[in-house]
Structure formats: structure tokens, C-alpha cells
Write a protein that holds these residues in place. Structure first.
Motif, PDB file in Angstrom:
ATOM      1  N   LEU C   7      51.414  39.218  43.377  1.00  0.00           N
ATOM      2  CA  LEU C   7      50.534  40.334  43.704  1.00  0.00           C
ATOM      3  C   LEU C   7      49.132  40.112  43.135  1.00  0.00           C
ATOM      4  O   LEU C   7      48.126  40.316  43.825  1.00  0.00           O
ATOM      5  CB  LEU C   7      51.118  41.630  43.148  1.00  0.00           C
ATOM      6  N   PHE C   8      49.097  39.664  41.853  1.00  0.00           N
ATOM      7  CA  PHE C   8      47.791  39.408  41.248  1.00  0.00           C
ATOM      8  C   PHE C   8      47.033  38.332  42.005  1.00  0.00           C
ATOM      9  O   PHE C   8      45.830  38.430  42.244  1.00  0.00           O
ATOM     10  CB  PHE C   8      47.946  39.002  39.781  1.00  0.00           C
ATOM     11  N   CYS C   9      47.748  37.259  42.373  1.00  0.00           N
ATOM     12  CA  CYS C   9      47.086  36.176  43.102  1.00  0.00           C
ATOM     13  C   CYS C   9      46.595  36.651  44.458  1.00  0.00           C
ATOM     14  O   CYS C   9      45.535  36.240  44.930  1.00  0.00           O
ATOM     15  CB  CYS C   9      48.044  34.997  43.273  1.00  0.00           C
ATOM     16  N   ALA C  10      47.362  37.559  45.094  1.00  0.00           N
ATOM     17  CA  ALA C  10      46.945  38.045  46.409  1.00  0.00           C
ATOM     18  C   ALA C  10      45.713  38.924  46.292  1.00  0.00           C
ATOM     19  O   ALA C  10      44.886  38.965  47.205  1.00  0.00           O
ATOM     20  CB  ALA C  10      48.091  38.815  47.054  1.00  0.00           C
ATOM     21  N   VAL C  13      41.876  37.785  46.752  1.00  0.00           N
ATOM     22  CA  VAL C  13      41.198  37.681  48.050  1.00  0.00           C
ATOM     23  C   VAL C  13      40.098  38.732  48.150  1.00  0.00           C
ATOM     24  O   VAL C  13      39.032  38.492  48.723  1.00  0.00           O
ATOM     25  CB  VAL C  13      42.227  37.856  49.180  1.00  0.00           C
ATOM     26  N   PHE C  14      40.329  39.905  47.503  1.00  0.00           N
ATOM     27  CA  PHE C  14      39.385  40.996  47.653  1.00  0.00           C
ATOM     28  C   PHE C  14      38.243  40.937  46.653  1.00  0.00           C
ATOM     29  O   PHE C  14      37.381  41.799  46.649  1.00  0.00           O
ATOM     30  CB  PHE C  14      40.124  42.328  47.496  1.00  0.00           C
ATOM     31  N   LEU C  15      38.235  39.935  45.769  1.00  0.00           N
ATOM     32  CA  LEU C  15      37.119  39.793  44.828  1.00  0.00           C
ATOM     33  C   LEU C  15      35.878  39.344  45.579  1.00  0.00           C
ATOM     34  O   LEU C  15      35.976  38.682  46.608  1.00  0.00           O
ATOM     35  CB  LEU C  15      37.462  38.765  43.747  1.00  0.00           C
ATOM     36  N   PRO C  16      34.677  39.713  45.084  1.00  0.00           N
ATOM     37  CA  PRO C  16      33.460  39.231  45.755  1.00  0.00           C
ATOM     38  C   PRO C  16      33.279  37.732  45.558  1.00  0.00           C
ATOM     39  O   PRO C  16      33.775  37.142  44.599  1.00  0.00           O
ATOM     40  CB  PRO C  16      32.346  40.020  45.065  1.00  0.00           C
TER      41      PRO C  16
END
Lengths: 80, 160, 96
Positions: C7-10, C13-16
Motif C-alpha cells: 500500500l505504501f509503495c502504491a 504514485v500520487f507524490l509530486p
């Protein structure tokens, strides 16, 4: 694109070095590999354009390697 | 591991270590001072300068032994100097208070200068000296504690 | 554990993107620092200017935290040597 490839290589090598530290049984070898980890981190910080952090990491990596080797005289070298 | 190798207070330098010591240590110390005073214009600052100076002194201590008086800082003085470094930082803030400004507002340093930016540069230099002294003496302190502990129980059998 | 890690790795993706000028942290106060740092603090190095001048109070307590932690480490190491002289391994061998 070339910069991205170098970044990816450096980050992969960081993960590789960390796994090496985790599975090694020799604590002296762990210490020396840790200094390699610190050097890789220095290169990564340079890639990301922050020479301040890179310089700090270089000096502190050297320092903590000296500390670990000095403290290693007290403990057993091999993990059981 | 024999008993001789555990006496870290004695020197263990051979001719190679002594020769490289003469080249590396002055370079390290001068480079540390350069990083400290030039920290506003180039990468660097108080923390890095303190760590470099401490590396220089720790190398002296490792190669020449802690008995030598040159470039050496004894343990109790190192503890006191770490506190003095923090005090220099806070004292700069109090100086600006005395000058009539807010805490750590360098525009109000009671020093005659032409431009406000020069006052800011002077304040940054002062607090970086404080940080440098604190970091350097803290690192020397920890090294001192580790080495004293090693010397204290060097009779322990390491590989039982 | 594996699911949490995944979950953390997924979520990365939403980081800038790195160096994105339109991301949220680069919008608020950073442009002011970049424009006015050289005039305000008198140092061309923005990092030093921010650390020592705009955020001077933080650095003061950072330094004092470092001092206290070094002192604590020193005291813990020294205290263990003191106990060892009376008690366990080292003390016994010294008495002989």
C-alpha cells in the motif's frame, strides 16, 4: 534521460548495498559496506542537486565509520 | 586480537601513517576553517565545518595517541566547550535583543555597519561559529567516551 | 505486513514529481525565499540563509538537541565503565 538512468542505477545499488548489510554475518564487513552505502548516498544527493546535504553525508559517513570500527573492538566480530 | 591492539591511547602509527598524517591533518583543519568562514557563499556551514574539524582532531588522536598534547582536547574541556558553543548561539540572539530587535533578528545587532545585509552576514557567521564549536566538541566527546571505555576493560577476552 | 508495504509503495504514485514547480510545497513560501534571500540575509547561498536566518530559532534548538544527545551518550558510556569495575567480567579479571 541519461541522468535518469544514473539515478536509477544509484538507487538500485543503494537497495543492493542495504540488503548486503542485512544478510552479512561479519560486522566489520557490515561497517565497511555501510561506508559504501554512504558514498552512494552522496552521489545520489549530488544527482538531486543538493551539495549541502551531500557534503554533510560525506563527512558524517566517514565519522560514523570511525565510530563503528572503534566500537567494534568491544563486541564480537561475528554474528551467531 | 592481542592486548596491544586494544590500547588505543598509545600511538599505533608506523612511518606511512606518520607521513600521511603530516599531509592530511593540516589540510583537513584548514579546509574546516574555510568551510566555516565561507559557508555563506558556497555549500557548507556550521555543521559540516564542525564535523571536519572533529575528523581532523580524531585522526590526530587515533594516529598519535591521546597522550600527545598537540591538537588535543581533553574530555572535560570538550564537554564544557560543547555547552559554550550552544551558548554562543543563544548569546547572539540576546545581543539582538539588547540592540532593540526581536530574538535572532540580525538587523538589530549593536555593531556599526553600512548595510543591513552585512549585519545579517555577521550574525550568520556568529551563530555558525557556535554550531561549529558545539558539533566538533560533541563528536570529540563521544570518541573520548568510546576510547576510554575500550581502555578501561581491555583485559576482557574478546573471542571466548 | 506485506500488504501494508504494498500500500505504501502504491501511494508513491500520487507524490509530486521531483522538481515540479507547481507542486504544493513549492507554491507557498519558497518563491519569496528564492527571490529575496540574497537581499535579506546577505548570503548568496539560499540554504544557509534559510537555515541560519529565516529559521534561526529552529537551528538554535537543533544545536541544543545535539549537545544534549552527545552529553547523554557520553554519560551512558562513562556510567557503564563505572559499573563494570565493581561487577561483571572486567572487574573480576582486574582483581586477579
Amino acid at each position: 534521460m541519461q541522468v535518469l538512468i544514473i539515478e536509477a542505477l544509484l538507487l538500485l545499488f543503494l537497495i543492493f548495498v542495504t540488503v548486503c548489510i542485512l544478510i552479512s554475518k561479519d560486522i566489520l564487513a557490515c561497517t565497511i559496506i555501510y561506508s559504501a552505502f554512504s558514498f552512494c548516498a552522496v552521489l545520489t544527493y549530488f544527482m538531486f542537486g543538493s551539495p549541502d546535504v551531500a557534503f554533510t553525508e560525506a563527512v558524517i559517513g566517514t565519522m560514523s565509520t570511525i565510530f563503528f570500527v572503534a566500537a567494534l573492538k568491544k563486541v564480537d566480530r561475528w554474528c551467531k | 586480537m592481542s592486548n596491544e591492539s586494544n590500547k588505543m591511547k598509545k600511538s599505533f602509527g608506523g612511518i606511512v601513517l606518520d607521513s600521511s598524517f603530516r599531509i592530511i591533518i593540516p589540510f583537513t583543519l584548514v579546509y574546516g576553517m574555510y568551510i566555516l568562514t565561507h559557508g555563506e557563499y558556497s555549500p557548507g556551514g556550521g555543521f559540516q565545518a564542525g564535523a571536519l574539524l572533529a575528523v581532523g582532531i580524531v585522526l590526530v588522536r587515533l594516529i598519535q595517541g591521546a597522550d600527545k598534547k598537540s591538537f588535543n582536547v581533553p574530555g572535560p574541556i570538550a564537554v564544557v566547550c560543547a555547552g559554550v558553543g550552544t551558548f554562543i548561539y543563544a548569546a547572539t540572539g540576546w545581543l539582538t535583543l539588547a540592540g532593540g530587535g526581536m530574538f535572532l533578528d540580525y538587523s538589530f545587532l549593536p555593531v556599526p555597519m553600512h548595510h543591513e545585509a552585512e549585519l545579517h552576514a555577521l550574525g550568520i557567521l556568529l551563530i555558525e561559529i557556535g554550531v561549529t564549536v558545539c558539533v566538533m566538541m560533541t563528536i570529540i566527546d563521544i570518541m573520548d567516551a568510546i576510547i576510554e571505555r575500550l581502555d578501561d576493560d581491555k583485559e576482557v577476552d574478546y573471542h571466548e | 505486513m506485506t500488504i501494508i508495504t504494498a500500500l505504501f509503495c502504491a501511494c508513491t504514485v500520487f507524490l509530486p514529481t521531483i522538481g515540479d514547480p507547481n507542486s504544493a510545497p513549492n507554491q507557498h513560501v519558497t518563491p519569496y525565499y528564492i527571490e529575496n534571500s540574497a537581499v535579506d540575509t546577505g548570503s548568496p547561498n539560499i540554504v544557509t540563509g534559510t537555515l541560519a536566518d529565516y529559521r534561526g530559532f529552529d537551528t538554535l534548538w537543533e544545536t541544543s538537541v545535539m549537545f544534549v544527545s552527545g552529553l547523554t551518550a557520553c554519560l551512558i558510556l562513562m556510567a557503564n565503565t563505572g559499573e563494570k569495575q565493581q561487577g561483571k567480567k572486567g572487574g573480576k579479571k582486574r582483581e586477579q
